[in-house]
Design a protein around this motif. Structure first.
Motif, PDB file in Angstrom:
ATOM      1  N   PHE A   1       0.820  -1.211   0.000  1.00  9.11           N
ATOM      2  CA  PHE A   1       0.000   0.000   0.000  1.00  9.11           C
ATOM      3  C   PHE A   1       0.857   1.266   0.000  1.00  9.11           C
ATOM      4  N   TYR A   2       1.737   1.395   0.991  1.00  4.29           N
ATOM      5  CA  TYR A   2       2.525   2.620   1.106  1.00  4.29           C
ATOM      6  C   TYR A   2       3.593   2.713   0.015  1.00  4.29           C
ATOM      7  N   GLY A   3       4.072   1.558  -0.431  1.00  5.58           N
ATOM      8  CA  GLY A   3       5.030   1.573  -1.531  1.00  5.58           C
ATOM      9  C   GLY A   3       4.426   2.172  -2.781  1.00  5.58           C
ATOM     10  N   GLU A   4       3.187   1.788  -3.076  1.00  4.95           N
ATOM     11  CA  GLU A   4       2.510   2.312  -4.267  1.00  4.95           C
ATOM     12  C   GLU A   4       2.054   3.754  -4.065  1.00  4.95           C
ATOM     13  N   LEU A   5       1.539   4.057  -2.876  1.00  3.85           N
ATOM     14  CA  LEU A   5       0.987   5.390  -2.626  1.00  3.85           C
ATOM     15  C   LEU A   5       2.067   6.463  -2.538  1.00  3.85           C
ATOM     16  N   PHE A   6       3.159   6.149  -1.857  1.00  6.35           N
ATOM     17  CA  PHE A   6       4.180   7.162  -1.588  1.00  6.35           C
ATOM     18  C   PHE A   6       5.496   6.931  -2.328  1.00  6.35           C
ATOM     19  N   GLY A   7       5.605   5.837  -3.075  1.00  9.42           N
ATOM     20  CA  GLY A   7       6.840   5.565  -3.787  1.00  9.42           C
ATOM     21  C   GLY A   7       7.970   5.083  -2.896  1.00  9.42           C
ATOM     22  N   TRP A   8       7.612   4.382  -1.822  1.00 14.20           N
ATOM     23  CA  TRP A   8       8.621   3.885  -0.896  1.00 14.20           C
ATOM     24  C   TRP A   8       9.231   2.578  -1.380  1.00 14.20           C
TER      25      TRP A   8
ATOM     26  N   MET B   1      -6.762   0.943  -3.569  1.00 16.39           N
ATOM     27  CA  MET B   1      -5.971  -0.109  -2.931  1.00 16.39           C
ATOM     28  C   MET B   1      -6.557  -0.544  -1.590  1.00 16.39           C
ATOM     29  N   GLY B   2      -7.768  -0.109  -1.295  1.00 12.64           N
ATOM     30  CA  GLY B   2      -8.445  -0.587  -0.097  1.00 12.64           C
ATOM     31  C   GLY B   2      -8.472   0.353   1.076  1.00 12.64           C
ATOM     32  N   ALA B   3      -8.005   1.592   0.913  1.00  9.70           N
ATOM     33  CA  ALA B   3      -8.072   2.575   1.986  1.00  9.70           C
ATOM     34  C   ALA B   3      -9.480   3.152   2.091  1.00  9.70           C
ATOM     35  N   GLN B   4      -9.770   3.774   3.226  1.00  7.77           N
ATOM     36  CA  GLN B   4     -11.046   4.459   3.441  1.00  7.77           C
ATOM     37  C   GLN B   4     -10.784   5.920   3.774  1.00  7.77           C
ATOM     38  N   VAL B   5     -11.658   6.789   3.317  1.00  4.10           N
ATOM     39  CA  VAL B   5     -11.579   8.205   3.670  1.00  4.10           C
ATOM     40  C   VAL B   5     -12.365   8.413   4.957  1.00  4.10           C
ATOM     41  N   ILE B   6     -11.696   8.896   5.975  1.00  2.00           N
ATOM     42  CA  ILE B   6     -12.333   9.140   7.270  1.00  2.00           C
ATOM     43  C   ILE B   6     -12.853  10.569   7.354  1.00  2.00           C
TER      44      ILE B   6
ATOM     45  N   PRO C   1      -5.430  -0.072   4.474  1.00  2.00           N
ATOM     46  CA  PRO C   1      -6.241  -1.286   4.329  1.00  2.00           C
ATOM     47  C   PRO C   1      -6.421  -2.117   5.596  1.00  2.00           C
ATOM     48  N   THR C   2      -5.574  -1.926   6.612  1.00  2.00           N
ATOM     49  CA  THR C   2      -5.772  -2.653   7.874  1.00  2.00           C
ATOM     50  C   THR C   2      -6.246  -1.736   8.991  1.00  2.00           C
ATOM     51  N   GLY C   3      -6.583  -0.493   8.654  1.00  2.00           N
ATOM     52  CA  GLY C   3      -7.234   0.391   9.621  1.00  2.00           C
ATOM     53  C   GLY C   3      -6.364   1.439  10.278  1.00  2.00           C
ATOM     54  N   ALA C   4      -5.062   1.485   9.993  1.00  2.00           N
ATOM     55  CA  ALA C   4      -4.202   2.503  10.598  1.00  2.00           C
ATOM     56  C   ALA C   4      -4.526   3.877  10.013  1.00  2.00           C
TER      57      ALA C   4
END
Length: 269
Positions: free
Chosen positions: A27-34, A224-229, A246-249
């Motif tokens: 998730f973070y690799g794709e979102l932020f280029g990590w 990628m499975g995130a939610q907007v809070i 995707p796991t709630g963090a």
């Protein structure tokens, strides 16, 4: 953005305790280029270092059995010249000690405490690892913010324990906010969240990541499975949103429109 100047008491590191490191890396690799490097299991417990443009920006760790039932979460670490002394000061000023100061071989010393209002915060005494090597660039930490149910107590705790030189940004019943440092040199904020945090939700630190386009980042994260809070919302500090991975963090994003040190601002979320 130049290499961050991690002064004593200021945020210097972040990491994610996650129930699924594989999902988190994807998730973070794709979102932020990590990109990622996993440390030796025996020496570092398999701690994962996230990098951006070849420089460290965050860490990740698989939750163990003792953490079952605890939510996945991001943590902020404040720099200390003496982690053991900081832990002792935290206890003396009404905090709790979750993890006494311990050595991280060759890297430094760490501890985990709760401040006097119940918010969890890490302590990092640098050795070879000084902290994140980039800040306020897209895909890197942009701001750190404490949402507290006891504003006055929290401000005094960080002054007494971490030596914060604070500046009152606003002091009205609707909006009370104090920063570590002032103006463009501010490094973190404390928000009076007593009016909106739900019952049972403790005071907590929140991490903002810089992005170049908030709406595009939201769309990508959701795919990628995130939610907007909460959000997106425009503010004097940029376009902001709160997401759950995707796991709630929970984490926040902010468009790269503000000056360094003011990349994000108080959000009643």
């Amino acid at each position: 953005m130049p290499t961050p100047d991690h002064t004593n008491g200021a945020p210097c590191w972040i990491d994610l305790m996650t129930s699924d490191t594989g999902k988190a890396k994807a998730f973070y690799g794709e979102l932020f280029g990590w990109t990622f490097e996993t440390g030796d299991q025996e020496k570092y417990g398999g701690y994962i270092m996230a990098e951006k443009n070849g420089k460290p920006v965050a860490g990740m760790m698989q939750k163990d059995e003792a953490m079952v039932g605890m939510p996945d979460m991001w943590s902020t670490y404040l720099r200390s010249d003496d982690a053991a002394a900081t832990v002792q000061a935290a206890s003396h000023h009404g905090g709790q000690v979750y993890l006494e100061a311990m050595d991280v071989p060759d890297q430094g010393r760490m501890a985990m405490i709760a401040d006097s209002t119940g918010a969890s915060i890490g302590v990092w005494q640098p050795g070879e690892m000084k902290g994140y090597g980039l800040a306020a660039d897209p895909g890197t930490p942009a701001w750190h913010e404490l949402h507290t149910t006891d504003y006055g107590t929290a401000v005094k705790f960080y002054q007494d324990v971490f030596g914060w030189d604070t500046d009152v940004m606003s002091d009205t019943p609707e909006f009370r906010y104090t920063t570590l440092g002032a103006g463009d040199t501010a490094q973190a904020g404390i928000l009076d969240a007593s009016g909106y945090l739900p019952a049972g939700v403790p005071s907590n630190w929140q991490v903002y990541f810089a992005v170049s386009d908030t709406d595009a980042a939201i769309e990508k994260a959701m795919s990628m499975g995130a939610q907007v809070i909460d959000g997106p919302d425009d503010s004097p500090f940029g376009r902001l949103a709160t997401l759950a991975d995707p796991t709630g963090a929970l984490f926040k994003i902010v468009a790269e429109t503000a000056q360094p040190g003011a990349d994000a601002g108080p959000q009643g979320t």
